[in-house]
Design a protein around this motif. Structure first.
Motif, PDB file in Angstrom:
ATOM      1  N   ALA A  55      61.602  -7.900 120.991  1.00 28.41           N
ATOM      2  CA  ALA A  55      61.590  -6.457 121.334  1.00 28.41           C
ATOM      3  C   ALA A  55      61.499  -5.816 123.122  1.00 28.41           C
ATOM      4  CB  ALA A  55      60.732  -5.634 120.697  1.00 28.41           C
ATOM      5  N   THR A  56      62.635  -5.199 122.621  1.00 29.19           N
ATOM      6  CA  THR A  56      62.941  -4.429 124.583  1.00 29.19           C
ATOM      7  C   THR A  56      61.859  -3.324 124.764  1.00 29.19           C
ATOM      8  OG1 THR A  56      64.252  -2.848 123.629  1.00 29.19           O
ATOM      9  CG2 THR A  56      65.181  -4.831 124.336  1.00 29.19           C
ATOM     10  N   PRO A  57      61.396  -3.065 125.981  1.00 30.93           N
ATOM     11  CA  PRO A  57      60.285  -2.713 125.982  1.00 30.93           C
ATOM     12  C   PRO A  57      60.553  -0.971 125.908  1.00 30.93           C
ATOM     13  CG  PRO A  57      60.352  -3.574 127.941  1.00 30.93           C
ATOM     14  CD  PRO A  57      62.133  -3.751 127.099  1.00 30.93           C
ATOM     15  N   LYS A  58      59.582   0.176 124.751  1.00 32.13           N
ATOM     16  CA  LYS A  58      59.481   1.468 124.499  1.00 32.13           C
ATOM     17  C   LYS A  58      59.635   2.309 125.724  1.00 32.13           C
ATOM     18  CE  LYS A  58      56.630   0.165 121.820  1.00 32.13           C
ATOM     19  NZ  LYS A  58      54.886   0.078 120.539  1.00 32.13           N
ATOM     20  N   ARG A  59      59.060   2.127 127.327  1.00 29.57           N
ATOM     21  CA  ARG A  59      59.070   2.673 128.058  1.00 29.57           C
ATOM     22  C   ARG A  59      60.156   3.766 128.617  1.00 29.57           C
ATOM     23  NH1 ARG A  59      55.348   1.082 133.179  1.00 29.57           N
ATOM     24  NH2 ARG A  59      53.782   0.828 131.403  1.00 29.57           N
ATOM     25  N   PRO A  60      61.126   3.653 128.499  1.00 36.13           N
ATOM     26  CA  PRO A  60      62.490   3.947 128.958  1.00 36.13           C
ATOM     27  C   PRO A  60      63.612   4.467 128.477  1.00 36.13           C
ATOM     28  CG  PRO A  60      63.026   1.638 128.766  1.00 36.13           C
ATOM     29  CD  PRO A  60      61.705   1.552 128.607  1.00 36.13           C
ATOM     30  N   TYR A  61      62.915   4.613 126.553  1.00 36.27           N
ATOM     31  CA  TYR A  61      63.545   5.125 125.630  1.00 36.27           C
ATOM     32  C   TYR A  61      62.906   5.932 126.046  1.00 36.27           C
ATOM     33  CZ  TYR A  61      65.830   0.985 124.628  1.00 36.27           C
ATOM     34  OH  TYR A  61      66.955   0.725 124.967  1.00 36.27           O
ATOM     35  N   LEU A  62      61.200   6.396 125.985  1.00 35.64           N
ATOM     36  CA  LEU A  62      60.080   6.927 125.993  1.00 35.64           C
ATOM     37  C   LEU A  62      60.227   8.148 127.161  1.00 35.64           C
ATOM     38  CD1 LEU A  62      57.267   5.978 124.099  1.00 35.64           C
ATOM     39  CD2 LEU A  62      59.179   6.944 122.970  1.00 35.64           C
ATOM     40  N   LEU A  63      60.239   7.981 127.852  1.00 36.06           N
ATOM     41  CA  LEU A  63      60.746   7.884 129.473  1.00 36.06           C
ATOM     42  C   LEU A  63      62.097   9.584 129.276  1.00 36.06           C
ATOM     43  CD1 LEU A  63      59.885   8.476 132.715  1.00 36.06           C
ATOM     44  CD2 LEU A  63      62.056   6.626 132.846  1.00 36.06           C
ATOM     45  N   ARG A  64      63.280   8.552 128.870  1.00 39.40           N
ATOM     46  CA  ARG A  64      64.364   9.774 128.958  1.00 39.40           C
ATOM     47  C   ARG A  64      63.680  10.918 127.486  1.00 39.40           C
ATOM     48  NH1 ARG A  64      66.683   4.522 129.327  1.00 39.40           N
ATOM     49  NH2 ARG A  64      67.011   3.990 127.404  1.00 39.40           N
ATOM     50  N   ALA A  65      63.258   9.881 126.372  1.00 40.45           N
ATOM     51  CA  ALA A  65      63.115  11.365 124.784  1.00 40.45           C
ATOM     52  C   ALA A  65      62.118  12.320 125.985  1.00 40.45           C
ATOM     53  CB  ALA A  65      62.649  10.514 124.080  1.00 40.45           C
ATOM     54  N   PHE A  66      60.958  11.709 126.765  1.00 40.56           N
ATOM     55  CA  PHE A  66      60.151  13.179 127.136  1.00 40.56           C
ATOM     56  C   PHE A  66      60.806  14.003 128.020  1.00 40.56           C
ATOM     57  CE2 PHE A  66      56.905  12.242 124.733  1.00 40.56           C
ATOM     58  CZ  PHE A  66      56.060  12.603 124.559  1.00 40.56           C
ATOM     59  N   TYR A  67      61.737  13.527 128.501  1.00 45.70           N
ATOM     60  CA  TYR A  67      62.090  14.015 130.169  1.00 45.70           C
ATOM     61  C   TYR A  67      63.075  15.591 129.109  1.00 45.70           C
ATOM     62  CZ  TYR A  67      65.194  15.399 133.408  1.00 45.70           C
ATOM     63  OH  TYR A  67      66.477  15.822 134.703  1.00 45.70           O
ATOM     64  N   GLU A  68      63.892  14.605 128.275  1.00 41.88           N
ATOM     65  CA  GLU A  68      65.174  15.655 127.548  1.00 41.88           C
ATOM     66  C   GLU A  68      63.836  16.859 127.019  1.00 41.88           C
ATOM     67  OE1 GLU A  68      68.419  15.612 124.234  1.00 41.88           O
ATOM     68  OE2 GLU A  68      68.297  13.155 125.091  1.00 41.88           O
ATOM     69  N   TRP A  69      63.068  16.111 126.357  1.00 40.97           N
ATOM     70  CA  TRP A  69      62.262  17.542 126.095  1.00 40.97           C
ATOM     71  C   TRP A  69      61.096  18.481 127.100  1.00 40.97           C
ATOM     72  CZ3 TRP A  69      57.528  18.908 125.959  1.00 40.97           C
ATOM     73  CH2 TRP A  69      56.511  19.790 125.511  1.00 40.97           C
ATOM     74  N   ILE A  70      61.070  17.765 127.362  1.00 46.64           N
ATOM     75  CA  ILE A  70      60.599  18.678 128.883  1.00 46.64           C
ATOM     76  C   ILE A  70      61.510  19.781 129.146  1.00 46.64           C
ATOM     77  CG2 ILE A  70      59.592  19.153 131.088  1.00 46.64           C
ATOM     78  CD1 ILE A  70      58.322  16.473 130.620  1.00 46.64           C
ATOM     79  N   VAL A  71      62.414  19.047 129.912  1.00 43.75           N
ATOM     80  CA  VAL A  71      64.368  20.097 130.142  1.00 43.75           C
ATOM     81  C   VAL A  71      64.652  20.579 129.334  1.00 43.75           C
ATOM     82  CG1 VAL A  71      66.545  19.957 131.144  1.00 43.75           C
ATOM     83  CG2 VAL A  71      64.442  18.388 132.259  1.00 43.75           C
ATOM     84  N   ASP A  72      64.539  21.087 127.992  1.00 42.54           N
ATOM     85  CA  ASP A  72      65.702  21.460 126.499  1.00 42.54           C
ATOM     86  C   ASP A  72      64.100  22.747 126.569  1.00 42.54           C
ATOM     87  OD1 ASP A  72      67.522  19.805 126.612  1.00 42.54           O
ATOM     88  OD2 ASP A  72      66.793  18.910 124.467  1.00 42.54           O
ATOM     89  N   ASN A  73      63.324  22.376 126.744  1.00 41.20           N
ATOM     90  CA  ASN A  73      61.732  23.710 126.622  1.00 41.20           C
ATOM     91  C   ASN A  73      62.038  24.389 127.793  1.00 41.20           C
ATOM     92  OD1 ASN A  73      60.685  23.782 124.106  1.00 41.20           O
ATOM     93  ND2 ASN A  73      60.982  21.135 124.269  1.00 41.20           N
ATOM     94  N   GLY A  74      62.364  24.185 129.145  1.00 39.64           N
ATOM     95  CA  GLY A  74      62.656  25.259 130.581  1.00 39.64           C
ATOM     96  C   GLY A  74      61.392  24.701 131.043  1.00 39.64           C
ATOM     97  N   MET A  75      60.462  24.198 131.062  1.00 43.06           N
ATOM     98  CA  MET A  75      59.571  23.158 132.500  1.00 43.06           C
ATOM     99  C   MET A  75      59.997  22.690 132.799  1.00 43.06           C
ATOM    100  SD  MET A  75      56.749  23.107 129.573  1.00 43.06           S
ATOM    101  CE  MET A  75      57.393  22.047 127.662  1.00 43.06           C
ATOM    102  N   THR A  76      59.805  22.102 134.096  1.00 39.75           N
ATOM    103  CA  THR A  76      59.743  20.611 135.120  1.00 39.75           C
ATOM    104  C   THR A  76      59.419  19.796 134.721  1.00 39.75           C
ATOM    105  OG1 THR A  76      59.362  23.129 137.071  1.00 39.75           O
ATOM    106  CG2 THR A  76      59.534  20.880 137.474  1.00 39.75           C
ATOM    107  N   PRO A  77      59.697  18.668 134.420  1.00 39.58           N
ATOM    108  CA  PRO A  77      59.354  17.182 134.965  1.00 39.58           C
ATOM    109  C   PRO A  77      59.255  16.402 135.923  1.00 39.58           C
ATOM    110  CG  PRO A  77      62.010  17.372 134.786  1.00 39.58           C
ATOM    111  CD  PRO A  77      61.300  18.776 134.851  1.00 39.58           C
ATOM    112  N   HIS A  78      57.698  15.928 135.887  1.00 37.95           N
ATOM    113  CA  HIS A  78      57.561  15.176 137.045  1.00 37.95           C
ATOM    114  C   HIS A  78      57.137  13.790 135.874  1.00 37.95           C
ATOM    115  CE1 HIS A  78      56.783  19.252 138.514  1.00 37.95           C
ATOM    116  NE2 HIS A  78      56.003  18.742 139.693  1.00 37.95           N
TER     117      HIS A  78
END
Length: 176
Positions: free
Chosen positions: A11-34
């Motif tokens: 399988a391809t690594p999960k990290r890039p998919y989880l990174l993009r998903a968490f980034y979007e979740w953080i931004v959608d909730n008005g917070m600052t992604p680090h």
């Protein structure tokens, strides 16, 4: 009749998919992604003067990171550090975590997923060191030992000098 073994599924690594998903979740909730990055490899392009204990935390919000691109192999963007523009390049294996600055809610990524890439990088960047050991029948005076230690401390010529501290101007000038 024996059935042939099916090919091993990789399988391809999960990290890039989880990174993009968490980034979007953080931004959608008005917070600052680090993101926290393992910056020990010279392949990781970050401002080295801000690296502490081999890692660096980067603000990847829309206002801080220009031209942010998160694909399956890397994260790239442009940002300003100390007033200087810099292009950042992070291989996906170097990203250790993503979290919201305000709540520290986020995700730590497992090291095992990219262990092979990290091992190859560490092997390429590690340098062997030599130490002098006196022979069993030889006697070495204390002054000779300290001279050898001083000589070995000066052997780090390939490391860049530490950055000079920058001073901020005490005034602002409007440029039109």
């Amino acid at each position: 009749m024996s059935q042939p073994n099916p090919p091993e599924f990789i399988a391809t690594p999960k990290r890039p998919y989880l990174l993009r998903a968490f980034y979007e979740w953080i931004v959608d909730n008005g917070m600052t992604p680090h993101i926290m990055v393992d910056a020990r490899s010279p392949k990781v392009k970050v401002p080295r003067q801000f690296v502490k204990d081999g890692s660096i935390v980067l603000n990847v919000s829309m206002t801080a990171a220009n031209n942010l691109l998160m694909d399956n192999d890397q994260v790239t963007f442009n940002a300003r550090f100390g007033g200087k523009a810099m292009s950042i390049w992070l291989p996906m294996w170097s990203i250790m975590a993503i979290y919201a600055r305000e709540t520290h809610d986020g995700l730590n990524f497992p090291l095992e997923e990219y262990a092979e890439s990290m091992a190859l990088t560490e092997a390429a960047t590690s340098r062997p060191t030599l130490a002098s050991v006196p022979a069993a029948d030889a006697t070495v005076s204390d002054s000779e030992t300290s001279d050898e230690a001083d000589a070995s401390d000066d052997s780090n010529d390939d490391e860049p000098p530490p950055p000079k501290p920058t001073t901020r101007p005490s005034f602002l000038r409007v440029v039109k």
